[in-house]
Write an enzyme that holds these catalytic residues in place. Sequence first.
Site, PDB file in Angstrom:
ATOM      1  N   ARG A   1       7.945  15.684  96.763  1.00  0.00           N
ATOM      2  CA  ARG A   1       7.720  15.502  98.208  1.00  0.00           C
ATOM      3  C   ARG A   1       6.033  16.450  97.903  1.00  0.00           C
ATOM      4  O   ARG A   1       5.548  16.958  97.130  1.00  0.00           O
ATOM      5  CB  ARG A   1       8.246  16.386  99.100  1.00  0.00           C
ATOM      6  CG  ARG A   1       9.290  16.023  99.499  1.00  0.00           C
ATOM      7  CD  ARG A   1      10.302  17.534 100.862  1.00  0.00           C
ATOM      8  NE  ARG A   1      11.091  18.135  99.575  1.00  0.00           N
ATOM      9  CZ  ARG A   1      10.222  19.542  99.430  1.00  0.00           C
ATOM     10  NH1 ARG A   1       8.687  19.805 100.271  1.00  0.00           N
ATOM     11  NH2 ARG A   1      10.763  19.949  98.880  1.00  0.00           N
TER      12      ARG A   1
ATOM     13  N   TYR B   1       9.045   7.388  97.227  1.00  0.00           N
ATOM     14  CA  TYR B   1       9.930   8.449  96.791  1.00  0.00           C
ATOM     15  C   TYR B   1      10.843   9.929  97.661  1.00  0.00           C
ATOM     16  O   TYR B   1       9.964  10.553  98.747  1.00  0.00           O
ATOM     17  CB  TYR B   1       9.802   9.841  95.844  1.00  0.00           C
ATOM     18  CG  TYR B   1      10.164  10.768  95.346  1.00  0.00           C
ATOM     19  CD1 TYR B   1      10.942  10.123  93.924  1.00  0.00           C
ATOM     20  CD2 TYR B   1      10.437  12.478  95.769  1.00  0.00           C
ATOM     21  CE1 TYR B   1      11.448  10.872  93.254  1.00  0.00           C
ATOM     22  CE2 TYR B   1      11.147  12.749  94.980  1.00  0.00           C
ATOM     23  CZ  TYR B   1      12.047  11.796  94.078  1.00  0.00           C
ATOM     24  OH  TYR B   1      13.134  12.637  92.952  1.00  0.00           O
TER      25      TYR B   1
ATOM     26  N   LYS C   1      14.253  14.668 105.674  1.00  0.00           N
ATOM     27  CA  LYS C   1      13.201  16.015 105.824  1.00  0.00           C
ATOM     28  C   LYS C   1      12.718  15.399 106.914  1.00  0.00           C
ATOM     29  O   LYS C   1      12.382  16.401 108.065  1.00  0.00           O
ATOM     30  CB  LYS C   1      11.984  16.262 104.624  1.00  0.00           C
ATOM     31  CG  LYS C   1      13.199  16.173 103.513  1.00  0.00           C
ATOM     32  CD  LYS C   1      14.565  17.840 103.530  1.00  0.00           C
ATOM     33  CE  LYS C   1      15.389  17.381 102.154  1.00  0.00           C
ATOM     34  NZ  LYS C   1      15.105  19.250 101.663  1.00  0.00           N
TER      35      LYS C   1
ATOM     36  N   HIS D   1      17.752  23.768 106.654  1.00  0.00           N
ATOM     37  CA  HIS D   1      17.690  23.312 105.770  1.00  0.00           C
ATOM     38  C   HIS D   1      18.473  24.681 104.448  1.00  0.00           C
ATOM     39  O   HIS D   1      18.888  24.827 103.993  1.00  0.00           O
ATOM     40  CB  HIS D   1      16.233  23.798 104.628  1.00  0.00           C
ATOM     41  CG  HIS D   1      16.016  23.113 103.412  1.00  0.00           C
ATOM     42  ND1 HIS D   1      15.131  23.829 102.494  1.00  0.00           N
ATOM     43  CD2 HIS D   1      16.569  22.347 102.834  1.00  0.00           C
ATOM     44  CE1 HIS D   1      15.243  22.862 101.533  1.00  0.00           C
ATOM     45  NE2 HIS D   1      15.961  22.100 101.378  1.00  0.00           N
TER      46      HIS D   1
ATOM     47  N   SER E   1      14.637  23.718  98.059  1.00  0.00           N
ATOM     48  CA  SER E   1      15.188  22.420  97.093  1.00  0.00           C
ATOM     49  C   SER E   1      14.702  23.232  95.718  1.00  0.00           C
ATOM     50  O   SER E   1      14.190  24.076  94.991  1.00  0.00           O
ATOM     51  CB  SER E   1      13.654  21.673  97.425  1.00  0.00           C
ATOM     52  OG  SER E   1      13.474  21.363  98.948  1.00  0.00           O
TER      53      SER E   1
ATOM     54  N   CYS F   1      17.527  25.024  94.181  1.00  0.00           N
ATOM     55  CA  CYS F   1      17.890  26.257  93.729  1.00  0.00           C
ATOM     56  C   CYS F   1      19.602  26.633  94.346  1.00  0.00           C
ATOM     57  O   CYS F   1      19.576  27.497  93.995  1.00  0.00           O
ATOM     58  CB  CYS F   1      17.650  27.359  94.548  1.00  0.00           C
ATOM     59  SG  CYS F   1      15.495  27.203  94.615  1.00  0.00           S
TER      60      CYS F   1
ATOM     61  N   ASP G   1      22.642  19.469 102.286  1.00  0.00           N
ATOM     62  CA  ASP G   1      21.375  20.011 102.285  1.00  0.00           C
ATOM     63  C   ASP G   1      20.627  20.545 103.603  1.00  0.00           C
ATOM     64  O   ASP G   1      20.073  20.637 103.596  1.00  0.00           O
ATOM     65  CB  ASP G   1      20.248  18.927 101.936  1.00  0.00           C
ATOM     66  CG  ASP G   1      18.807  18.933 101.530  1.00  0.00           C
ATOM     67  OD1 ASP G   1      18.785  19.896 101.108  1.00  0.00           O
ATOM     68  OD2 ASP G   1      18.050  18.046 101.419  1.00  0.00           O
TER      69      ASP G   1
ATOM     70  N   ARG H   1      16.842  12.397  90.341  1.00  0.00           N
ATOM     71  CA  ARG H   1      17.660  12.328  91.992  1.00  0.00           C
ATOM     72  C   ARG H   1      19.181  11.681  91.106  1.00  0.00           C
ATOM     73  O   ARG H   1      18.469  10.096  90.540  1.00  0.00           O
ATOM     74  CB  ARG H   1      17.150  12.475  92.904  1.00  0.00           C
ATOM     75  CG  ARG H   1      16.017  13.105  93.030  1.00  0.00           C
ATOM     76  CD  ARG H   1      16.329  14.004  94.238  1.00  0.00           C
ATOM     77  NE  ARG H   1      16.006  15.638  94.011  1.00  0.00           N
ATOM     78  CZ  ARG H   1      15.685  16.630  94.522  1.00  0.00           C
ATOM     79  NH1 ARG H   1      17.065  16.643  95.295  1.00  0.00           N
ATOM     80  NH2 ARG H   1      15.378  17.731  95.156  1.00  0.00           N
TER      81      ARG H   1
HETATM   82  O1  SAT Z   1      12.544  14.905  98.161  1.00  0.00           O
HETATM   83  S1  SAT Z   1      13.883  16.049  99.037  1.00  0.00           S
HETATM   84  O2  SAT Z   1      12.923  16.651 100.161  1.00  0.00           O
HETATM   85  O3  SAT Z   1      14.629  14.343  99.503  1.00  0.00           O
HETATM   86  C1  SAT Z   1      14.514  16.666  98.388  1.00  0.00           C
HETATM   87  C2  SAT Z   1      14.297  18.119  98.576  1.00  0.00           C
HETATM   88  O4  SAT Z   1      13.090  18.208  98.188  1.00  0.00           O
HETATM   89  O5  SAT Z   1      15.291  18.771  98.953  1.00  0.00           O
HETATM   90 MN    MN Z   2      16.151  20.089 100.349  1.00  0.00          MN
END
Ligand code: SAT
Ligand code: MN
Length: 591
Positions: free
Chosen positions: A79, A207, A216, A236, A258, A260, A285, A374
């Site tokens: 991100r 991405y 998000k 989140h 994210s 963690c 998530d 991922r």
């Molecule tokens: O890239 S994402 O936002 O989907 C994954 C994350 O950062 O939690």
């Molecule tokens: Mn996340």
Amino acid sequence: MATAPQHVTLASLNLQVSQWVDEVARLTQPDQIFWCDGSEAEFSMLERELVAEKELLPLNQASYPGCYLYRSHPSDVARVEHLTFVCTREKDDAGPNNHWMAPAEAHRKMDALFDGCMKGRTLYVVPYCMGPLDSPFSRCGVEITDSAYVVLNMKLMTRMGQAALERITRDGTFVKGLHSVGDLNPERRFIMHFPEELSIKSFGSGYGGNALLGKKCHALRIASWQARTEGWLAEHMLIVGIENPQGEIHYLACAFPSACGKTNLAMLIPPAQYKGWKVWTLGDDIAWLHAGKDGRLYAINPESGYFGVVPGTNAKTNKNAYDTIRTDTIFTNVALTADNLPWWEGLPDGTPVTDWQGRPYDPANGPAAQPNSRFTVAAKQNPAYSKLAEAPGGVPLSAIVFGGRRRTLAPLVYQARSWVHGVLLGAGVASETTAAATSAVGVLRRDPMAMKPFAGYNFADYWSHWINVGAKLKSPPQIFHVNWFRQDDSGKFLWPGFGDNLRVLRWIIDRCKGTAAARETAIGQLPNAKDLDVNGLEMAPGALDELLAVSPELWQAEFEGIAEYFAGFGERMPAALQAELTAALARVEAN
Ligand code: SAT
Ligand code: MN
């Protein structure tokens, strides 16, 4: 520009959507328009096309049937928070926690980028529903994208296609998400949100969180705004059900930044001593939370898949995830072995020969798999998938758990004294940054409710809203804070983590039931060493005491830091939260 005949029916389902598609097509000038019906046949067809174009590489089909590797552009692997904007009419509505741009200026900037950007490409129309198709809490959107990889991911991550379009027609409203990979030039990359218009424009990245707009962008940034207007919360958070040997299940929603360990906790395997305990995954998530008629808080997961961090995943750390991603999974930015198996750091065996960029593996170039590589996979493949994961009304929460990645200070677990004190625990979360965003890793920053990158409006208003939601609940969930990441002076983790985190969740659940003891401290209620089950754990001498210690001096400095952070929100800060912080400061000073 052509629309295939089989898609004419879909296009005719909803005039509002098809008019918007026409408008976007006039601007972006695609060669063809493809309306996604969400079928398996369509998914396989797009997979075959991407394989033919060498965008998707089939992995070893004997070991990983239905699995593919996708390599994103090396500059496009996470991100981009510095290029992500919330575009509200009033700057203060976005708050100091967001980058802001005036809506008219943002539209101008983005439309200039979108102008003609789909020439020679296909425009995909992706109707999707966040949440079960039959849930009153679900919300729909349509993503227009020129990336077939995004379409495949959206199919795994959301309820996508004709059924979603039919629901949009019933709802009469949807979030408009416009996305193009553009030329992937980081100089021409922006993720813009227009919460007042329920729309998103994302350009220049293919991405994850930048491009899968249901995730998000919609389910957190736009939804948090919608949630405030409508009286609910978009968070989140993972959602997990913990079943004890008596068959009693408690549901928890946990907010961690994210990378963690949300996915690991949501899929936890109980330690050997915990015979008869079961852990059920509802989400890993995002959670949408609503007050129920019975005065409890209910959670649904708006997503239908996992976009999880690959490195570190193995049969020991997360067996459920490891098993889940053996079939029908898209891997993004992992390495390959000589046998064409996916490989990543943290796998006990196998040798990488090709790195995530497709180069011969050379440790001098860094890790073989990108640290934010991922997996995308349908949630229903998870062996621990909860029977209630698709329940339209969601599951009632016993506890909300906040946490961050902190080497020092924050104890293993503590409990808030009340809902508003819990809001302070959440608002005070700080965490060391991870590879999930393109910035320095390991830097401690404030990340309230793990929502710093995702709250679609001013945090001060958001905390007020949290306080208001809690005030309406007759039986609110208890609120806790955890920290799995404490280290000793030599950098070794003090707590084993992973499956053993269930020991902490057990104390949390017993606190909710009123059957576990705790001691009052200046920061909240902590277990005494004897209240936490550490039977069979090998821990360094003194580690548990250190994990459960509260240092008044350090906490005084921490609260002063929080006070300074809150001051940045000025007049909009809710008085009740300020008062809670003042009381917390007074308690540490008195200690
Ligand atoms: O890239 S994402 O936002 O989907 C994954 C994350 O950062 O939690
Ligand atoms: Mn996340």
